[in-house]
Design an enzyme around this catalytic site. Structure first.
Site, PDB file in Angstrom:
ATOM      1  N   PRO A  93      -3.379   9.467  -6.880  1.00 57.87           N
ATOM      2  CA  PRO A  93      -2.538   8.830  -7.902  1.00 57.87           C
ATOM      3  C   PRO A  93      -1.615   9.839  -8.586  1.00 57.87           C
ATOM      4  CG  PRO A  93      -4.835   8.926  -8.624  1.00 57.87           C
ATOM      5  CD  PRO A  93      -4.802   9.412  -7.213  1.00 57.87           C
ATOM      6  N   GLU A 120     -14.666  12.219  -7.795  1.00 53.84           N
ATOM      7  CA  GLU A 120     -13.698  12.632  -8.817  1.00 53.84           C
ATOM      8  C   GLU A 120     -12.538  13.448  -8.256  1.00 53.84           C
ATOM      9  OE1 GLU A 120     -13.235  11.704 -12.115  1.00 53.84           O
ATOM     10  OE2 GLU A 120     -14.608  10.232 -11.248  1.00 53.84           O
ATOM     11  N   ARG A 158       5.249  -0.419  11.295  1.00 52.73           N
ATOM     12  CA  ARG A 158       6.236  -1.441  11.657  1.00 52.73           C
ATOM     13  C   ARG A 158       7.635  -0.864  11.839  1.00 52.73           C
ATOM     14  NH1 ARG A 158       8.871  -3.348   7.688  1.00 52.73           N
ATOM     15  NH2 ARG A 158       9.064  -5.502   8.345  1.00 52.73           N
ATOM     16  N   ASP A 173      15.003  -5.887   6.436  1.00 55.91           N
ATOM     17  CA  ASP A 173      13.971  -6.027   5.427  1.00 55.91           C
ATOM     18  C   ASP A 173      14.405  -5.854   3.995  1.00 55.91           C
ATOM     19  OD1 ASP A 173      11.767  -6.498   6.763  1.00 55.91           O
ATOM     20  OD2 ASP A 173      11.183  -4.397   6.992  1.00 55.91           O
TER      21      ASP A 173
HETATM   22  N1  ADE Z   1      -6.399   7.407  -4.727  1.00 56.96           N
HETATM   23  C1  ADE Z   1      -6.776   6.829  -5.889  1.00 56.96           C
HETATM   24  N2  ADE Z   1      -5.780   6.123  -6.425  1.00 56.96           N
HETATM   25  C2  ADE Z   1      -4.706   6.251  -5.582  1.00 56.96           C
HETATM   26  C3  ADE Z   1      -3.371   5.767  -5.598  1.00 56.96           C
HETATM   27  N3  ADE Z   1      -2.908   4.999  -6.572  1.00 56.96           N
HETATM   28  N4  ADE Z   1      -2.574   6.107  -4.572  1.00 56.96           N
HETATM   29  C4  ADE Z   1      -3.021   6.903  -3.579  1.00 56.96           C
HETATM   30  N5  ADE Z   1      -4.261   7.394  -3.525  1.00 56.96           N
HETATM   31  C5  ADE Z   1      -5.115   7.075  -4.513  1.00 56.96           C
END
Ligand code: ADE
Length: 251
Positions: A93, A120, A158, A173
């Site tokens: 994230p 974690e 794709r 697309d």
């Molecule tokens: N791992 C945990 N959350 C994630 C996300 N939003 N994008 C990619 N990998 C992740």
């Protein structure tokens, strides 16, 4: 396209990729999927791959060595097959947010390594050593990187030549030109009192194209004003918008 996924949950990846278009693309060998279970490289007789974080805190951290050994195995394999050292993408994230242009660029690669973390996180030292890019699929936190890797592989697959029978759909697309797609209809002509727009049954191709373009413009303006701002309008778009009150504030 060769995908290599480093993960503690290979079944999640294999299962998700085995259906529909990505399943067919594997059968046709347009994409090759290889998962590597990081646990197979555990340095411990209990096959453990995680440990407590230095400095304390909640949760466990994936150890550097099993991740590194699984990476090394994949890189050796790719190079032994005569291909170049693959890009390593870490699903996180904290990474750059994935979007269609990234998918288009990544679809040009011959090999991609997806590193999926759980718990974690992963010991920072191995990330520094092997990761080329950290990529997020959106601003929310998943329990692990597997679903993110599947999302990326699906979007990239794709775009690999031959994977979609109709390559035109990859080009027209949503997102390719910052416009959302127009609405689609199939039989019956009337469903629960709602009719298919007459123009689509007129057989008049120029009018159909014009109607579809107008719908794309309208949808984008209403549903994604952020994208609408980036659209490069053609002369025909300007004509369409001049005739439609919904666009009065644009022109
Ligand atoms: N791992 C945990 N959350 C994630 C996300 N939003 N994008 C990619 N990998 C992740």
């Amino acid at each position: 396209m060769h995908y290599h996924v480093l993960t503690l949950f290979p079944e999640m990846i294999e299962q998700a990729m085995s259906h529909s278009i990505t399943g067919r693309a594997q059968k046709n060998e347009q994409i090759v999927l290889e998962t590597t279970n990081i646990r197979d490289f555990s340095q411990n007789k209990f096959m453990k791959v995680d440990d407590y974080p230095y400095g304390g805190g909640a949760g466990m951290v994936m150890e550097a060595e099993p991740v590194y050994l699984s990476y090394e195995k994949v890189v050796k394999e790719v190079m032994a097959a005569g291909r170049k050292k693959p890009k390593v993408l870490f699903m996180s994230p904290q990474g750059k947010t994935f979007h269609q242009e990234m998918a288009i660029e990544l679809a040009k690669e011959e090999d991609l390594v997806f590193l999926c973390g759980h718990y974690e996180g992963i010991d920072e030292r191995v990330l520094e050593e092997i990761v080329d890019e950290q990529i997020s699929i959106g601003d929310y936190v998943l329990t692990g990187g597997e679903i993110a890797a599947v999302v990326m592989m699906d979007a990239i697959s794709r775009l690999v030549p031959g994977v979609l029978h109709n390559d035109v759909s990859a080009i027209t697309d949503t997102f390719t030109d910052n416009l959302l797609e127009y609405p689609q209809y199939t039989r019956p002509v009337e469903w629960r009192g709602k009719r298919v727009p007459d123009v689509l049954m007129s057989g008049h191709h120029a009018n159909i194209e014009k109607w579809r373009r107008e719908q794309s413009l309208l949808r984008t303006k209403n549903q994604r004003p952020d994208l609408f701002e980036k659209v490069e309008f053609t002369k025909d778009d300007m004509k369409i918008m001049k005739k439609n009150l919904a666009f009065q504030d644009e022109i």
